[in-house]
Enzyme design. Structure first.
Site, short mmCIF file in Angstrom:
data_model
loop_
_atom_site.label_atom_id
_atom_site.label_comp_id
_atom_site.label_asym_id
_atom_site.label_seq_id
_atom_site.Cartn_x
_atom_site.Cartn_y
_atom_site.Cartn_z
N MET A 94 0.78 -1.23 0.00
CA MET A 94 0.00 0.00 0.00
C MET A 94 0.82 1.29 0.00
SD MET A 94 -2.82 -1.45 -0.31
CE MET A 94 -4.02 -0.14 -0.19
N ARG A 95 2.12 1.20 -0.25
CA ARG A 95 2.94 2.41 -0.31
C ARG A 95 3.35 2.69 -1.75
NH1 ARG A 95 5.76 5.08 3.56
NH2 ARG A 95 7.64 5.41 2.34
N LEU A 97 5.85 3.60 -4.62
CA LEU A 97 7.24 3.19 -4.81
C LEU A 97 8.00 4.29 -5.53
CD1 LEU A 97 6.47 -0.43 -5.99
CD2 LEU A 97 7.61 0.19 -3.85
N ASN A 111 2.13 -6.06 -10.15
CA ASN A 111 1.22 -5.66 -9.08
C ASN A 111 -0.16 -6.22 -9.39
OD1 ASN A 111 0.19 -4.07 -6.84
ND2 ASN A 111 -0.66 -2.65 -8.34
N HIS A 113 -4.08 -5.29 -8.84
CA HIS A 113 -4.86 -4.11 -8.49
C HIS A 113 -6.35 -4.45 -8.62
CE1 HIS A 113 -5.87 0.13 -8.08
NE2 HIS A 113 -6.70 -0.04 -9.08
N SER A 140 -6.86 -6.57 -12.04
CA SER A 140 -5.84 -6.58 -13.10
C SER A 140 -4.49 -6.93 -12.50
CB SER A 140 -5.71 -5.18 -13.73
OG SER A 140 -6.94 -4.68 -14.19
N ASP A 149 -0.33 2.57 -10.71
CA ASP A 149 -1.30 1.67 -11.36
C ASP A 149 -1.35 1.90 -12.88
OD1 ASP A 149 -1.93 0.68 -8.81
OD2 ASP A 149 -3.49 2.20 -8.52
N GLU A 178 -9.18 -12.45 -7.50
CA GLU A 178 -7.77 -12.04 -7.56
C GLU A 178 -6.86 -13.24 -7.36
OE1 GLU A 178 -6.49 -8.60 -5.28
OE2 GLU A 178 -8.53 -7.80 -5.30
#
Ligand code: GRF
Length: 229
Positions: A94-95, A97, A111, A113, A140, A149, A178
């Site tokens: 959740m940070r 980059l 990732n 999402h 995704s 994203d 997911e």
């Protein structure tokens, strides 16, 4: 035919249900990979407990110990580099980059999402979808790029929005999809079928024009990994 086992590092801040899906898929022989480390910015992350229970090295990097994002990320990625991953998977990390670390690892970092990108980037994606009146939502898997994203999308799972959905109910159904989506996509990597070339995704050497749309059972019974060597 042998294939080198893919070394996967996972970045996670939360419950770690996506991480658990990877742990389970590896345990069941569905994914020919080794989890070489789980890295978190939050000491209380459930993902760390899941890693420990599975015997995967778990590392926390405290945000408060570093004055800037850049220094935090430099430290975090130096720890990640030490386990020599072939692929870095952000699974509920959740940070933001820093650009420098992302650019250095383009094509080796993905990732998951919870939206059908490019729709609904950022946070609270399920509420965003409801507010926009979307009838189809989903998840995704994409290559990480410096834009949040915003990297090339590899694969997606679609989930219908129901008339009585609230963000929590919709989010639960998306999360359920997911897990297979992440496993299916990682199988493509472990089989040497996916690569990123100049912002274009190649699947089996051919450019992917649109993201792969995957159902929950797709790709899970494809033949044994090919040896790319
Ligand atoms: C998932 O919806 C993931 O896509 C998002 O955060 C959630 C994390 O779930 N970025 P978990 O920690 O894997 O259970």
């Amino acid at each position: 035919m042998t294939h080198p086992t893919h070394r996967i590092a996972v970045l996670a801040s939360g419950h770690g249900s996506n991480l658990q899906a990877l742990i389970d898929a590896i345990g069941q022989g569905i994914l020919a990979a080794e989890l070489v480390g789980v890295f978190s910015d939050r000491p209380q992350a459930g993902a760390l407990r899941r890693a420990e229970a599975a015997g995967v090295p778990a590392v926390v990097t405290g945000v408060a110990d570093f004055p800037t994002r850049r220094e935090f990320d430099e430290h975090l990625f130096s720890r990640i580099d030490r386990v020599h991953p072939d692929l870095i998977v952000c699974a509920g990390y959740m940070r933001l980059l820093s650009e420098r670390e992302v650019t250095a690892r383009m094509g080796r970092m993905i990732n998951i999402h919870p939206s059908l990108l490019p729709a609904f980037k950022g946070l609270r994606t399920h509420q965003q979808a409801l507010d926009a009146g979307a009838v189809v939502h989903g998840a995704s898997v994409h290559f990480v790029s410096p834009e949040l994203d915003g990297g090339p999308v590899i694969s997606q799972a679609r989930v219908p929005v129901l008339a009585d959905d609230d963000a929590a109910a919709l989010g639960r159904r998306v999360l359920e999809r997911e897990h297979p989506l992440l496993v299916q996509t990682l199988r493509l990597f472990t089989q040497g079928r996916i690569e990123l070339l100049d912002q274009r995704i190649l699947l089996d050497g051919r450019e992917l024009d649109t993201p792969l749309q995957l159902g929950p059972d797709d790709l899970l019974d494809t033949p044994a990994p090919r040896n790319p060597a």
